[in-house]
Design an enzyme around this catalytic site. Structure first.
Site, PDB file in Angstrom:
ATOM      1  N   LYS A  60      11.377  10.187   5.113  1.00 39.88           N
ATOM      2  CA  LYS A  60      11.919  11.544   5.056  1.00 39.88           C
ATOM      3  C   LYS A  60      11.202  12.384   6.101  1.00 39.88           C
ATOM      4  CE  LYS A  60      12.914  15.391   1.926  1.00 39.88           C
ATOM      5  NZ  LYS A  60      12.746  15.907   0.543  1.00 39.88           N
ATOM      6  N   LYS A 106      16.151   9.680   5.595  1.00 43.35           N
ATOM      7  CA  LYS A 106      16.689  11.039   5.559  1.00 43.35           C
ATOM      8  C   LYS A 106      16.029  11.870   6.651  1.00 43.35           C
ATOM      9  CE  LYS A 106      17.149  14.983   2.382  1.00 43.35           C
ATOM     10  NZ  LYS A 106      16.841  15.506   1.031  1.00 43.35           N
ATOM     11  N   SER A 143      22.467  18.321   4.702  1.00 42.36           N
ATOM     12  CA  SER A 143      23.223  19.565   4.751  1.00 42.36           C
ATOM     13  C   SER A 143      23.487  20.052   6.168  1.00 42.36           C
ATOM     14  CB  SER A 143      22.481  20.646   3.964  1.00 42.36           C
ATOM     15  OG  SER A 143      21.182  20.880   4.512  1.00 42.36           O
TER      16      SER A 143
END
Length: 327
Positions: free
Chosen positions: A197, A249, A275
């Site tokens: 991440k 991610k 997003s």
């Protein structure tokens, strides 16, 4: 010497022929829908930076999950947005907190008809917006946070989550959660580790969605976007600690990382189309600069082609419908 008349375009002459020889094909069951549920809402609330995505009420969440099941989506990932926050993120551990209540709602509504996943992280519940508990000097206390994650994961499993998704990037989080789940009798619950991440610039719309209170950044625990070897070390540690699946991610800016991870591990690999990736496509399409539906499917195909077996995407339900029509 003469050579045969080699024309690769022969395999592109008709839509049917192109479909026949297509090398990468995304299936609806590979898609996971992230969903936000906001405490106290009586109707869905639009998220301005993510057109088409909402903060759900408990009632609208149940209905939307049923729609996702009917569309053939493989799973849902739930995020809770509480009305109040505190320094320790206690609402995330509370069995009656919004996320755990929503998990019970969804499990009662659809049972095992889809995979119910939950976010194991404190950032939505803390008044400071960080993913962990703070030490007196204001830094995130890794080991104290592990204890909170362990309790949070057990509460979510008790509430009905099939899969726990620790996303806070604390060292040792997978091992701590696996031990806590096993000790609580949840040996059948899976862990989807946010193993890679990055401290990305593409998280902005998500922070609106969860009404993040963060002031500053998370660069002391999320990864440097410049690093790949470090990511592979994180993945290896999470698998060794008991991760059943691992995730990268964001997705599109890190396709090379997805490929490296998929070629290294022997567990399923997921990628989160976050997003900011969603918002960029929606904004470009709204301006008439790109074909929206084609762009959605192209991005998902590229993520799957890179090696992701599972894809978290806010387009999951729509993409599932498009894919069924296409094939």
């Amino acid at each position: 010497m003469s050579f045969p008349d080699i024309r690769p375009r022969r395999l592109r002459t008709t839509p049917a022929l192109r479909r026949l020889v297509e090398e990468t094909r995304v299936a609806p069951a590979q898609l996971i829908l992230p969903m936000f549920v906001k405490e106290g809402l009586t109707a869905p609330r639009p998220i301005s930076s993510m057109p088409g995505v909402v903060q759900h009420s408990r009632d609208s969440l149940r209905k939307a999950v049923v729609e996702a099941v009917q569309a053939g989506v493989g799973g849902v990932m739930l995020f809770g947005v509480p009305e109040t926050r505190d320094e320790t993120g206690s609402g995330g551990l509370d069995p009656d907190g919004i996320l755990n209540v929503a998990l019970r709602d969804v499990r009662a509504e659809v049972g095992d008809a889809t995979v119910i996943m939950s976010d194991v992280c404190l950032d939505e519940f803390t008044s400071h917006g960080h993913c962990g508990l703070l030490a007196p000097d204001g830094t995130v206390d890794n080991d104290a946070t592990l204890e909170a994650y362990a309790r949070m994961a057990v509460a979510q499993a008790d509430a009905g989550a099939h899969v726990l998704g620790p996303s806070g990037m604390m060292d040792g989080q997978v091992g701590a959660i696996r031990a806590a789940l096993d000790a609580a009798g949840h040996t059948d619950r899976s862990i989807l580790a946010y193993a890679v991440k990055y401290a990305s610039s593409f998280y902005g719309p998500f922070r609106e969605a969860v009404e993040s209170a963060l002031d500053g950044d998370r660069r002391t625990y999320q990864q440097n976007p410049a690093n790949l070897r470090e990511s592979m070390r994180e993945v290896a540690l999470d698998v060794a600690e008991g991760a059943d699946m691992v995730m990268v991610k964001p997705a599109l800016p890190y396709l090379d990382v997805i490929t490296r991870v998929a070629g290294t591990v022997d567990v399923p690999v997921a990628a989160y189309q976050i997003s900011g990736e969603y918002a960029m496509v929606e904004a470009a399409a709204a301006n008439g600069w790109i074909n929206r539906e084609a762009a959605i499917l192209e991005t998902l195909t590229s993520i799957h082609r890179a090696g992701a077996q599972l894809i978290l995407t806010y387009w999951a339900v729509e993409a599932a419908t498009l894919l069924r029509a296409r094939y």
